[in-house]
Design an enzyme around this catalytic site. Structure first.
Site, PDB file in Angstrom:
ATOM      1  N   ASN A  78      62.845  19.199 -10.736  1.00  0.00           N
ATOM      2  CA  ASN A  78      63.962  18.479 -11.351  1.00  0.00           C
ATOM      3  C   ASN A  78      63.408  17.326 -12.172  1.00  0.00           C
ATOM      4  OD1 ASN A  78      66.702  17.530 -11.797  1.00  0.00           O
ATOM      5  ND2 ASN A  78      66.264  15.909 -10.295  1.00  0.00           N
ATOM      6  N   HIS A 136      64.431  13.543 -13.268  1.00  0.00           N
ATOM      7  CA  HIS A 136      65.356  12.485 -12.873  1.00  0.00           C
ATOM      8  C   HIS A 136      65.089  11.255 -13.738  1.00  0.00           C
ATOM      9  CE1 HIS A 136      67.994  10.205 -10.286  1.00  0.00           C
ATOM     10  NE2 HIS A 136      67.072   9.266 -10.219  1.00  0.00           N
ATOM     11  N   SER A 171      61.093  10.782 -14.037  1.00  0.00           N
ATOM     12  CA  SER A 171      60.185  11.409 -13.080  1.00  0.00           C
ATOM     13  C   SER A 171      60.522  12.893 -12.974  1.00  0.00           C
ATOM     14  CB  SER A 171      60.362  10.791 -11.682  1.00  0.00           C
ATOM     15  OG  SER A 171      60.229   9.381 -11.706  1.00  0.00           O
ATOM     16  N   ASP A 214      66.538  13.694  -4.674  1.00  0.00           N
ATOM     17  CA  ASP A 214      65.571  12.969  -5.511  1.00  0.00           C
ATOM     18  C   ASP A 214      64.407  12.420  -4.681  1.00  0.00           C
ATOM     19  OD1 ASP A 214      67.038  13.438  -7.856  1.00  0.00           O
ATOM     20  OD2 ASP A 214      68.309  11.698  -7.500  1.00  0.00           O
TER      21      ASP A 214
END
Ligand code: NHR
Ligand code: GAR
Length: 195
Positions: A107, A109, A136, A145
């Site tokens: 992912n 973020h 990130s 996260d």
């Protein structure tokens, strides 16, 4: 070649940068762009690039996250992906989904994790008086996260900055960072990349 499924909810600018990076010597190719939002602008962009698209609308499942995720899994698995890249995908995923793709999910973020997990990251960084912000790329685990960070890029926060101005400055870096981290991830490289 590794098959990469990309999950989006919005405009899909990160999806486009990932898809465009997957040519030539790159170890991956995009096999699917999936959105939980039927009107997501990224769906047309993916179709224009010749990438198969699917929609699984979470609203059809009336708050039943596991039923939504079971539908997601059955659609995604049709495309037999080796990796899943979340690019502005906005639904929190339960361990039901995460465990099915353990070790295969990334992912991006928009904060310097571990700072500002969750939403409204840019506003929170400005309000805190931070001197810098950034983005990130992390492995996705059940902890929101909270998975291992594989890459980070920083940008300055300037005098009089607004949420929108900062978000667009960070987005430029996202488009550089995510393709670079995805390529390393598919090649099995584990260290932290900083841009
Ligand atoms: N799921 C797990 N288990 N782990 C992560 O690391 C995840 C995840 C799902 C999404 C992206 C994340 C981000 O990068 C992400 C990482 C959405 C929300 C959220 O609160 C929070 C974090 C992220 C994405 N979503 C609301 C929800 O109820 C809905 C918000 C909306 O639809 O606009 O799911 O920031
Ligand atoms: C990006 O800034 C991404 O980091 C962020 O949403 C934007 C999506 O833009 N992701 C999250 O906030 C995840 N909760 P895009 O659709 O143009 O790639």
């Amino acid at each position: 070649m590794k098959r990469v499924a990309i999950l989006i909810s919005g405009g899909g600018s990160n999806m486009v940068s990932l898809a465009k990076s997957m040519t030539g010597d790159h170890p991956g190719r995009p096999c699917l762009v999936l959105s939980n939002v039927p009107s997501a602008g990224g769906l047309q962009k993916a179709a224009d690039m010749g990438i198969p698209t699917e929609v699984v609308d979470h609203r059809d499942f009336k708050g039943d996250r596991e039923a939504f995720e079971s539908a997601l899994i059955s659609v995604i698995d049709t495309y037999e992906p080796d990796a899943i890249a979340m690019a502005g995908f906005m639904r929190i995923l339960t361990p039901h989904f995460i465990s099915h793709y353990a070790g295969k999910m990334l992912n991006i973020h928009p904060s310097l994790l571990p700072k500002y997990k969750g939403l409204h990251t840019h506003q929170r960084a400005i309000e805190a008086g931070d001197a810098e912000a950034g983005c990130s790329v992390h492995e996705v685990t059940a902890e929101l996260d909270g998975g291992p960070v594989l890459g980070q890029a920083r940008v300055p926060i300037v005098e009089g900055d607004t949420e929108d101005a900062l978000a667009s400055r960070v987005l430029v870096k996202e488009h550089l960072l995510y393709p670079a981290v995805l390529e390393r991830f598919l090649n099995g490289e584990k260290g932290l990349l900083t841009l």
